[in-house]
Design a protein around this motif. Sequence first.
Motif, PDB file in Angstrom:
ATOM      1  N   ARG A 116       0.842  -1.186   0.000  1.00 39.96           N
ATOM      2  CA  ARG A 116       0.000   0.000   0.000  1.00 39.96           C
ATOM      3  C   ARG A 116       0.877   1.235   0.000  1.00 39.96           C
ATOM      4  N   GLY A 117       0.435   2.260  -0.710  1.00 38.40           N
ATOM      5  CA  GLY A 117       1.206   3.491  -0.761  1.00 38.40           C
ATOM      6  C   GLY A 117       0.416   4.602  -1.409  1.00 38.40           C
ATOM      7  N   THR A 118       1.087   5.751  -1.531  1.00 40.57           N
ATOM      8  CA  THR A 118       0.487   6.945  -2.132  1.00 40.57           C
ATOM      9  C   THR A 118       1.170   7.195  -3.470  1.00 40.57           C
ATOM     10  N   VAL A 162       3.488   3.611 -12.435  1.00 42.41           N
ATOM     11  CA  VAL A 162       3.079   4.396 -11.274  1.00 42.41           C
ATOM     12  C   VAL A 162       4.212   4.333 -10.259  1.00 42.41           C
ATOM     13  N   VAL A 163       4.562   5.479  -9.671  1.00 38.21           N
ATOM     14  CA  VAL A 163       5.569   5.519  -8.611  1.00 38.21           C
ATOM     15  C   VAL A 163       4.825   5.746  -7.306  1.00 38.21           C
ATOM     16  N   LEU A 164       5.038   4.837  -6.342  1.00 38.27           N
ATOM     17  CA  LEU A 164       4.382   4.903  -5.040  1.00 38.27           C
ATOM     18  C   LEU A 164       5.378   5.228  -3.951  1.00 38.27           C
ATOM     19  N   ARG A 165       4.903   5.939  -2.926  1.00 33.72           N
ATOM     20  CA  ARG A 165       5.694   6.150  -1.712  1.00 33.72           C
ATOM     21  C   ARG A 165       5.023   5.329  -0.624  1.00 33.72           C
ATOM     22  N   GLY A 213       9.011   5.987   3.705  1.00 32.53           N
ATOM     23  CA  GLY A 213       8.916   6.835   2.522  1.00 32.53           C
ATOM     24  C   GLY A 213       9.668   6.285   1.327  1.00 32.53           C
ATOM     25  N   VAL A 214       9.789   4.971   1.227  1.00 33.63           N
ATOM     26  CA  VAL A 214      10.493   4.330   0.113  1.00 33.63           C
ATOM     27  C   VAL A 214       9.662   4.495  -1.161  1.00 33.63           C
ATOM     28  N   LYS A 215      10.338   4.849  -2.255  1.00 31.54           N
ATOM     29  CA  LYS A 215       9.663   5.000  -3.541  1.00 31.54           C
ATOM     30  C   LYS A 215       9.783   3.692  -4.319  1.00 31.54           C
TER      31      LYS A 215
END
Length: 124
Positions: A84-86, A95-98, A103-105
């Motif tokens: 899960r991420g933003t 898509v790049v998630l944090r 806060g890992v990308k």
Amino acid sequence: MNFAREPVAGVESRMFPVHALFALYFLQSSGGSAFGGFSLLLPVLLIGMVLLTAIPNQRKQKKWNEQLSQLKSGDRVATTGGIRGTIISLKDDVVVLRTQPDGVKLEFLKTAIASVTTEEEAGQ
């Protein structure tokens, strides 16, 4: 087995087993097919089952494609792998998630997005 009845005065009769009568009826009504009236019913049932499974899948696929096309930065998502991420950024099909808490990308294909978490769901 003896299927003969007691003779009635002046009338000679024999009784046939019921299943033999049904077999004769099906053979006679269908022109020799062992399934009789069921020969038309079986394909209709098979087509019905295919339609009952295909139509809901098409609706689900359409909804999922619409959901992927409406993704934007800031949406909270879950991937098919359970991460899960933003969303930080969107490219064509990437898509790049944090992720939290560090806060890992991470970079994923859009098709790896399983669901979008709305604000109401995130608050619960």
